[in-house]
Design a protein around this motif. Structure first.
Motif, PDB file in Angstrom:
ATOM      1  N   ALA A 187       3.651   0.046  -0.063  1.00  0.00           N
ATOM      2  CA  ALA A 187       3.686   1.490   0.176  1.00  0.00           C
ATOM      3  C   ALA A 187       3.812   2.251  -1.140  1.00  0.00           C
ATOM      4  O   ALA A 187       3.183   3.305  -1.325  1.00  0.00           O
ATOM      5  CB  ALA A 187       4.854   1.829   1.105  1.00  0.00           C
ATOM      6  N   GLN A 194       0.417   2.071  -2.940  1.00  0.00           N
ATOM      7  CA  GLN A 194      -0.552   2.962  -2.296  1.00  0.00           C
ATOM      8  C   GLN A 194      -0.264   4.426  -2.622  1.00  0.00           C
ATOM      9  O   GLN A 194      -1.178   5.190  -2.965  1.00  0.00           O
ATOM     10  CB  GLN A 194      -0.528   2.745  -0.787  1.00  0.00           C
ATOM     11  CG  GLN A 194      -1.531   3.622  -0.033  1.00  0.00           C
ATOM     12  CD  GLN A 194      -1.394   3.491   1.468  1.00  0.00           C
ATOM     13  OE1 GLN A 194      -0.362   3.028   1.959  1.00  0.00           O
ATOM     14  NE2 GLN A 194      -2.411   3.890   2.209  1.00  0.00           N
ATOM     15  N   GLN A 195       0.994   4.816  -2.513  1.00  0.00           N
ATOM     16  CA  GLN A 195       1.366   6.201  -2.777  1.00  0.00           C
ATOM     17  C   GLN A 195       1.032   6.605  -4.212  1.00  0.00           C
ATOM     18  O   GLN A 195       0.556   7.711  -4.464  1.00  0.00           O
ATOM     19  CB  GLN A 195       2.857   6.398  -2.508  1.00  0.00           C
ATOM     20  CG  GLN A 195       3.346   7.837  -2.702  1.00  0.00           C
ATOM     21  CD  GLN A 195       4.831   7.978  -2.432  1.00  0.00           C
ATOM     22  OE1 GLN A 195       5.520   6.983  -2.245  1.00  0.00           O
ATOM     23  NE2 GLN A 195       5.323   9.196  -2.405  1.00  0.00           N
ATOM     24  N   ASP A 222      -3.118  -6.279   0.211  1.00  0.00           N
ATOM     25  CA  ASP A 222      -2.694  -5.302   1.212  1.00  0.00           C
ATOM     26  C   ASP A 222      -3.891  -4.393   1.511  1.00  0.00           C
ATOM     27  O   ASP A 222      -4.378  -3.698   0.618  1.00  0.00           O
ATOM     28  CB  ASP A 222      -1.521  -4.478   0.667  1.00  0.00           C
ATOM     29  CG  ASP A 222      -0.964  -3.507   1.699  1.00  0.00           C
ATOM     30  OD1 ASP A 222      -1.755  -2.740   2.279  1.00  0.00           O
ATOM     31  OD2 ASP A 222       0.263  -3.515   1.917  1.00  0.00           O
ATOM     32  N   ASN A 244      -4.259  -1.538   3.002  1.00  0.00           N
ATOM     33  CA  ASN A 244      -4.060  -0.113   2.765  1.00  0.00           C
ATOM     34  C   ASN A 244      -4.111   0.221   1.275  1.00  0.00           C
ATOM     35  O   ASN A 244      -4.730   1.207   0.868  1.00  0.00           O
ATOM     36  CB  ASN A 244      -2.715   0.331   3.355  1.00  0.00           C
ATOM     37  CG  ASN A 244      -2.679   0.210   4.861  1.00  0.00           C
ATOM     38  OD1 ASN A 244      -3.666   0.478   5.539  1.00  0.00           O
ATOM     39  ND2 ASN A 244      -1.547  -0.202   5.395  1.00  0.00           N
ATOM     40  N   GLY A 275      -7.702  -0.150   0.034  1.00  0.00           N
ATOM     41  CA  GLY A 275      -8.514   1.014   0.370  1.00  0.00           C
ATOM     42  C   GLY A 275      -8.264   2.171  -0.579  1.00  0.00           C
ATOM     43  O   GLY A 275      -9.198   2.864  -1.001  1.00  0.00           O
ATOM     44  N   ALA A 276      -7.002   2.387  -0.924  1.00  0.00           N
ATOM     45  CA  ALA A 276      -6.671   3.456  -1.872  1.00  0.00           C
ATOM     46  C   ALA A 276      -7.265   3.181  -3.244  1.00  0.00           C
ATOM     47  O   ALA A 276      -7.777   4.092  -3.920  1.00  0.00           O
ATOM     48  CB  ALA A 276      -5.149   3.604  -1.970  1.00  0.00           C
TER      49      ALA A 276
END
Length: 354
Positions: A129, A132-133, A158, A160, A163-164
């Protein structure tokens, strides 16, 4: 020899020589009548021994032990020094790599430098997380450490975060393609798969050329991802690869959608339908024939409607029902035309006035 001359000849400052004296590391043998330190030849020799040991990374206390303790074994200490030195070199190389990446991003302001460094540190976080952030928080038009983003994209598991990272690389307008191309040549299949997906997100001709190269990869997933991406870019040469995906049941829904997209823009819609009909004839099992039938739903035009009309009379009830349902729901305005096709299939004289 007085302290000033020793300092001049040895390159050790007078302040450090006094410090050596206080530690008992190099004590001058005598004093002049005026109280000045006077070094003998043995003292000078010991001083050079100390400086020699210091160049190996020994601390002052370790150098003193090495010179004063007869039982002192150097092998263990030298081994420890080797390990520390390697660790220090690795840290320096990592720092150099970061500095080069900051430099390559061409930051215009110190704020850009801080943003880049913050992002690179965040990419090393164990929290998906957090990674990603950090990637998504980059401002539009901000300087990006592209090499660091590519390295992360090729190793990120990961979905997500991956994708980022792909989104961020797409913003870089193809700057990372050279490094992503290296990923296509990796011996690690997962790296090649990630590289293919990341390249697919970059809307440039150079990226299209790299995707064409990926069509020859030994891994079927790499080939399939490249085919889907190229088909989305209106590259008609991937039609056989997409049809193979439908036949084999590999991402067949996505492949059918891309076939439909190609049929909309290419003059070879009839050729696509004929290829699908050939695949139907060569398929012996119902699941494969059903997938091809369902794929016809994505193909526009009269040729596909005609093929569905034929399948509506198929010997397998599931395929026949599927073909009828697809044609009725694909475009309600064409229902009447489809029913006429069905009638002609069931009764060649229907509508002929005979």
């Amino acid at each position: 020899m007085l302290i000033g001359e020793v300092s001049q000849r040895s390159g050790v400052s007078t302040r450090m020589l006094r410090h050596y004296d206080a530690l008992g590391l190099v004590k001058p043998t005598g004093r002049t009548s005026g109280g000045y330190r006077e070094y003998s030849a043995d003292d000078i020799r010991r001083l050079f021994h100390v400086e020699c040991l210091r160049t190996l990374g020994l601390s002052l206390n370790e150098a003193k032990r090495a010179l004063d303790e007869p039982a002192f074994a150097p092998a263990e200490l030298v081994g420890e020094l080797i390990r520390h030195t390697r660790a220090r070199i690795a840290a320096e190389e990592e720092l150099l790599r970061k500095l080069e990446r900051v430099d390559a991003a061409a930051p215009a302001r110190w704020g850009d430098v801080m943003s880049i460094v913050t992002l690179m540190r965040a990419l090393e976080s164990e929290s998906g997380a957090h990674r990603q952030q950090a990637v998504l928080a980059q401002n539009e038009g901000a300087a990006l450490p592209v090499e660091a983003l590519v390295e992360a994209a090729l190793s990120e598991d990961d979905p997500n975060v991956a994708g980022a990272l792909r989104w961020s690389l797409a913003r870089a307008a193809g700057e990372g393609l050279t490094d992503l191309a290296v990923g296509l040549d990796s011996r690690v299949v997962e790296v090649r798969r990630r590289a293919t997906v990341a390249i697919a997100a970059v809307p440039t001709e150079e990226a299209t050329a790299l995707l064409r190269r990926a069509l020859d990869d030994g891994d079927v997933i790499v080939r399939d991802r490249a085919a889907l991406a190229l088909g989305s870019r209106r590259v008609a040469e991937v039609v056989p690869a997409l049809l193979e995906m439908v036949v084999d049941g590999r991402s067949d829904v996505e492949a059918a959608e891309v076939l439909g997209l190609l049929a909309e823009v290419a003059p070879s819609t009839d050729d696509i339908v004929r290829a699908m009909q050939d695949a139907l004839e060569n398929a012996d099992d119902v699941p494969t024939r059903l997938r091809i039938t369902q794929a016809l739903a994505e193909i526009p035009g009269a040729a596909a409607l005609e093929a569905l009309a034929e399948l509506a009379d198929d010997g397998d009830r599931t395929i026949a029902a599927t073909a009828s349902a697809i044609a009725r729901t694909r475009n309600p305005r064409k229902r009447h035309g489809f029913h006429k096709l069905i009638e002609r299939r069931l009764d060649p004289d229907a509508g002929s006035g005979r």
